[in-house]
Design a protein around this motif. Structure first.
Motif, PDB file in Angstrom:
ATOM      1  N   LEU A 207       0.833  -1.198   0.000  1.00 10.44           N
ATOM      2  CA  LEU A 207       0.000   0.000   0.000  1.00 10.44           C
ATOM      3  C   LEU A 207       0.868   1.248   0.000  1.00 10.44           C
ATOM      4  N   SER A 208       0.343   2.294  -0.607  1.00 11.62           N
ATOM      5  CA  SER A 208       1.018   3.583  -0.520  1.00 11.62           C
ATOM      6  C   SER A 208       0.781   4.171   0.864  1.00 11.62           C
ATOM      7  N   LYS A 213      -2.740   5.309   5.480  1.00  8.59           N
ATOM      8  CA  LYS A 213      -3.336   6.304   6.373  1.00  8.59           C
ATOM      9  C   LYS A 213      -4.857   6.223   6.328  1.00  8.59           C
ATOM     10  N   GLU A 214      -5.404   6.078   5.133  1.00 10.34           N
ATOM     11  CA  GLU A 214      -6.857   5.998   4.980  1.00 10.34           C
ATOM     12  C   GLU A 214      -7.424   4.805   5.748  1.00 10.34           C
ATOM     13  N   ALA A 218      -9.782   4.769   9.169  1.00 12.79           N
ATOM     14  CA  ALA A 218     -11.062   4.055   9.177  1.00 12.79           C
ATOM     15  C   ALA A 218     -11.153   3.113  10.373  1.00 12.79           C
ATOM     16  N   LEU A 219     -10.061   2.413  10.650  1.00 10.05           N
ATOM     17  CA  LEU A 219     -10.050   1.495  11.790  1.00 10.05           C
ATOM     18  C   LEU A 219     -10.197   2.242  13.110  1.00 10.05           C
ATOM     19  N   ARG A 411     -17.343   6.676   3.516  1.00  9.30           N
ATOM     20  CA  ARG A 411     -15.888   6.724   3.694  1.00  9.30           C
ATOM     21  C   ARG A 411     -15.351   5.377   4.186  1.00  9.30           C
ATOM     22  N   LEU A 412     -16.091   4.748   5.102  1.00 11.41           N
ATOM     23  CA  LEU A 412     -15.651   3.457   5.632  1.00 11.41           C
ATOM     24  C   LEU A 412     -15.712   2.372   4.560  1.00 11.41           C
ATOM     25  N   LYS A 413     -16.756   2.398   3.740  1.00 10.81           N
ATOM     26  CA  LYS A 413     -16.858   1.430   2.648  1.00 10.81           C
ATOM     27  C   LYS A 413     -15.738   1.635   1.639  1.00 10.81           C
ATOM     28  N   HIS A 414     -15.379   2.886   1.423  1.00 10.96           N
ATOM     29  CA  HIS A 414     -14.287   3.183   0.492  1.00 10.96           C
ATOM     30  C   HIS A 414     -12.979   2.570   0.989  1.00 10.96           C
ATOM     31  N   ALA A 415     -12.797   2.585   2.308  1.00  8.64           N
ATOM     32  CA  ALA A 415     -11.564   2.030   2.881  1.00  8.64           C
ATOM     33  C   ALA A 415     -11.494   0.522   2.733  1.00  8.64           C
TER      34      ALA A 415
END
Length: 433
Positions: A207-208, A213-214, A218-219, A411-415
């Motif tokens: 991962l970048s 960070k994203e 989220a976690l 946002r959480l689904k995106h993560a």
């Protein structure tokens, strides 16, 4: 239910089942042991019990870091299992001193910290990236936890009443030894090099920094939100037990109400797994964060039942209410737990960066530790507030958390999107530039 899952899940299911059997056997008699053997009062026992449980759920954060950076998951789990067995054996020594008892509890805390988060990570590691079976696997794994929790009070009661407190602690140690043997004998099924090709997880894609960070944000967001769930959920050992003792007809012994939660989990887990599989087949299964949000809403619904029960006479503490109020609450609360707790473990497994997966799983249990502490804090108001007001606060906390999940759901689904998908999206964007 297990046929489509890797064989390693069965091994980890049984390993966790026996570990939890040992832990809850010890916990079932811990307060009684302090009362009858040392003669301590409620204040001192409460301090010891609270500190013990707090550290039990905090130390997995450290154990996860050790697994991520030093020992690896298997060796950390093995060390934790041996340490737990030693800790239970120390409590099994008769005619011990208070200092030796304290030391035994410290050893148990250390062992649990090394064991707890890391075996949960291994469950997720059995599955490829974005496997639709991962949520289901944690539901099944969670059922193993509760099989152990259900057996424990009966074993503890039998050993204590037939032999002694020390015999009950010895049985806890025996359960831990069985867990250790199961884990070692079944290693070929959960280790990457011993797994069949169909059971091997795909290789992680790096991962970048931005992606890491994203995911961590989220976690941490989910960790903060579920604190309110655990604050409410653990009223089972406090406010709900007091409600059973003071406001409910003594048809059922107050402490036995806690058997309903693991019993309902065993009954409802296959139903929940079937339900999610049906939704998945129809492409209508909620996302993992969505399930967590539903769990928070259901927790609010569960304590709404207690508001009604309190207004029906529970506020009077006259022991006149039917047990059905509490049983109904435990039933709905168990459904909430099945939507939230296994899904939280799955969420961590899905999106935690590989190099910090154990640490992040430990973070989940740290959130549980904070919730445990707050359950005692909010529980201290049970005797001063009207019961209906007390349960209304829990409802509001649960619904507020559900609202936060809904607000942040996109946002959480995106993560939780596939790492591969995200990298492909970034490459496409770069190509367009």
């Amino acid at each position: 239910m297990l046929a489509k899952h890797p064989k390693g899940l069965k091994v980890l299911f049984l390993t966790e089942m026996w570990e939890r059997f040992g832990f809850y056997t010890m916990l079932s008699v811990l307060v009684l042991y302090m009362t009858h053997v040392f003669g301590w009062d409620e204040h001192k026992m409460g301090q010891i019990y609270g500190l013990f449980l707090g550290f039990v759920y905090f130390t997995p954060l450290i154990g996860g870091w050790i697994a991520d950076h030093i020992l690896g998951y298997r060796r950390t789990i093995m060390l934790g299992a041996v340490t737990l067995a030693v800790g239970y054996s120390m409590l099994a020594v008769p005619n011990t001193t208070a200092l030796f008892f304290y030391f035994g509890l410290v050893v148990i805390v250390i062992g649990n910290g090394l064991f707890k988060a890391n075996i949960s990570v291994l469950v997720g590691n059995l599955y490829p990236e974005d496997s639709p079976l991962k949520d289901e696997s944690y539901n099944i794994f969670y059922m193993g936890i509760n099989v152990g929790a259900l057996m424990a009070p009966f074993a503890a009661s039998f050993m204590r009443n037939t032999f002694s407190f020390n015999a009950a602690f010895a049985i806890a140690g025996a359960g831990m030894v069985i867990s250790l043997i199961t884990f070692e004998l079944g290693k070929k099924y959960y280790l990457l090099e011993g797994a069949k090709p169909s059971e091997k997880p795909v290789q992680e894609i790096r991962l970048s920094k931005k992606q890491e960070k994203e995911r961590v944000v989220a976690l941490l967001t989910i960790f903060a939100i579920v604190i309110f769930f655990w604050m409410s959920f653990h009223q089972s050992g406090f406010a709900l037990t007091l409600f059973a003792d003071r406001s409910t007809k003594q048809i059922i012994s107050p402490e036995l109400y806690q058997v309903f939660n693991p019993m309902f989990i065993l009954i409802l887990t296959p139903v929940i797994v079937w339900f999610f599989a049906l939704l998945r087949k129809r492409k209508k299964e909620p996302s993992t964060p969505g399930k967590i949000g539903i769990g928070m809403f259901l927790a609010g619904l569960a304590f709404s039942i207690m508001i009604v029960a309190s207004l029906k006479g529970g506020n009077l503490d006259n022991g006149a209410l039917s047990p059905s109020w509490l049983i109904s609450t435990y039933f709905v609360m168990t459904i909430a737990e099945l939507f939230l707790s296994p899904m939280g473990l799955s969420f961590v497994s899905k999106i935690a960066p590989e190099r910090m997966r154990g640490t992040m799983m430990g973070g989940w249990f740290t959130a549980t530790a904070i919730g445990n502490y707050l359950s005692g804090f909010i529980g201290s108001f049970y005797g001063t507030w009207r019961h209906s007001t007390f349960f209304a606060v829990l409802v509001l906390a649960s619904l507020f958390s559900a609202f936060l999940v809904l607000l942040l759901l996109k946002r959480l689904k995106h993560a939780t999107r596939s790492k591969i998908d995200k990298i492909e999206d970034e490459l496409e964007a770069e190509a367009l530039v």
